[in-house]
Design an enzyme around this catalytic site. Structure first.
Site, short mmCIF file in Angstrom:
data_model
loop_
_atom_site.label_atom_id
_atom_site.label_comp_id
_atom_site.label_asym_id
_atom_site.label_seq_id
_atom_site.Cartn_x
_atom_site.Cartn_y
_atom_site.Cartn_z
N ASP A 52 -3.20 14.81 -3.96
CA ASP A 52 -4.16 14.44 -4.99
C ASP A 52 -5.36 15.40 -4.98
O ASP A 52 -6.23 15.33 -5.83
CB ASP A 52 -4.59 12.99 -4.88
CG ASP A 52 -5.19 12.63 -3.53
OD1 ASP A 52 -5.39 13.53 -2.68
OD2 ASP A 52 -5.45 11.43 -3.30
N SER A 53 -5.35 16.34 -4.01
CA SER A 53 -6.32 17.44 -4.02
C SER A 53 -6.16 18.31 -5.26
O SER A 53 -7.04 19.14 -5.57
CB SER A 53 -6.16 18.30 -2.76
OG SER A 53 -4.80 18.62 -2.53
N ASP A 91 1.41 12.46 -3.03
CA ASP A 91 0.35 11.47 -2.88
C ASP A 91 0.41 10.42 -3.99
O ASP A 91 0.50 10.78 -5.18
CB ASP A 91 -1.03 12.14 -2.94
CG ASP A 91 -1.52 12.60 -1.59
OD1 ASP A 91 -1.06 12.06 -0.56
OD2 ASP A 91 -2.38 13.51 -1.55
N LYS A 121 3.05 9.52 -0.04
CA LYS A 121 2.01 9.36 0.98
C LYS A 121 0.93 8.42 0.48
O LYS A 121 0.52 8.52 -0.68
CB LYS A 121 1.41 10.71 1.37
CG LYS A 121 0.32 10.60 2.46
CD LYS A 121 -0.04 11.96 3.04
CE LYS A 121 -0.91 12.78 2.14
NZ LYS A 121 -2.25 12.18 1.93
N GLU A 123 -2.92 6.51 1.66
CA GLU A 123 -4.05 6.49 2.57
C GLU A 123 -4.32 5.07 3.04
O GLU A 123 -4.29 4.13 2.26
CB GLU A 123 -5.31 7.03 1.89
CG GLU A 123 -5.23 8.51 1.54
CD GLU A 123 -6.52 9.03 0.92
OE1 GLU A 123 -6.52 10.21 0.52
OE2 GLU A 123 -7.51 8.28 0.83
N GLU A 190 -6.64 13.13 9.41
CA GLU A 190 -7.61 14.06 8.83
C GLU A 190 -8.98 13.93 9.46
O GLU A 190 -9.55 12.83 9.52
CB GLU A 190 -7.71 13.85 7.31
CG GLU A 190 -8.67 14.82 6.65
CD GLU A 190 -8.57 14.83 5.13
OE1 GLU A 190 -9.34 15.58 4.50
OE2 GLU A 190 -7.73 14.10 4.58
#
Length: 272
Positions: A52-53, A91, A121, A123, A190
């Site tokens: 999502d970066s 993501d 993925k 979070e 992270e």
């Protein structure tokens, strides 16, 4: 630590577990489009993260929050068309899984069906446990993500190192063990202290991929545009720039402008 390296014609979630067991470190980079993914895959990188970066490096947003599920599927589809060897992880974007396990499953299914990706993925730890379990029960591989979780930036208020205090460190270790227990195939850690990351990696049998988490984990991930030096404003301690493409590309474009304006381009060999 063993340095044995097995040749994988196609990297799978099982390949990553095997790499950890044999002591082979796992390489992971982001990619968001066909052309760059083709290069990453051909270079022998093990895992591509369609992160999502993309919200930051592709769209120019300050945070990862604005990117949508449709946009993530678009980027993932572009990447999938390029790869022959890499495992592709996508993501789940902010808002597509946090509120409801059923919505999380619908989001994951859309990514898998519409992009052809290999895994997703998410979070978070225990707060998203039910969503992860619902996705796993549908047969979709899940990579976890603990420590600094950029989708929670407004909760934390800063991108500083996480889990420096004992209570948060203990909670992170518990979350990592929980993610392994319910079936995640790997976890990204992270921006946490290296000693804690080492402890987590030694406490679970699934691979731990670090970004700003020191060397004693099972692999590393960086944002492609950062490690190639295409971005130049972002300078965290953990980032190693392998090229300075920002300067090289700028100079090339300036030369192009000069050549066009001086009628040096195209020359006789560059015309029909």
């Amino acid at each position: 630590m063993s340095t044995a390296k097995k040749e994988y014609k196609r990297v799978t979630v099982k390949s990553l577990v095997d790499m950890k067991a044999s002591g082979e470190k796992i390489s992971m980079l982001t990619a968001y489009d066909y052309t760059m993914a083709k290069i990453v895959d051909g270079a022998g990188v093990d895992v591509i993260l369609v992160g999502d970066s993309a919200s930051n490096v592709m769209a120019g947003h300050e945070t990862t929050l604005p990117i949508t599920l449709d946009q993530m599927i678009y980027h993932a589809s572009s990447v999938i068309r390029a790869i022959d060897r890499c495992l592709v992880v996508v993501d789940l974007p902010f808002g597509s899984y946090q509120s409801d396990p059923k919505e999380a499953l619908r989001s994951a299914i859309r990514i898998m069906k519409e992009s052809g990706a290999h895994s997703v993925k998410l979070e978070g730890g225990k707060e998203v446990k039910d969503s992860i379990k619902r996705i796993l029960h549908a047969g979709i591989p899940v990579m976890g993500h603990l420590g600094l979780t950029p989708q929670s930036i407004y909760k934390f208020g800063t991108y500083t190192v996480r889990a420096k205090e004992e209570q948060e460190a203990e909670r992170l270790l518990e979350d990592a063990k929980m993610l392994e227990r319910i079936g995640c195939f790997a976890i990204v850690l992270e921006k946490i202290p290296a000693a804690l990351a080492k402890k987590v990696a030694e406490s679970v049998s699934i691979p731990i991929i670090g970004i700003g988490a020191g060397p004693d984990v099972d692999g590393q991930v960086l944002v492609l545009h950062d490690m190639l030096g295409m971005t130049h404003e972002f300078n965290p301690r953990f980032l190693r720039r392998y090229l300075n493409l920002y300067e090289d590309m700028t100079n090339a474009m300036k030369q192009y402008v000069t050549d066009v304006k001086s009628v040096d381009f195209p020359n006789e060999s560059e015309q029909y």
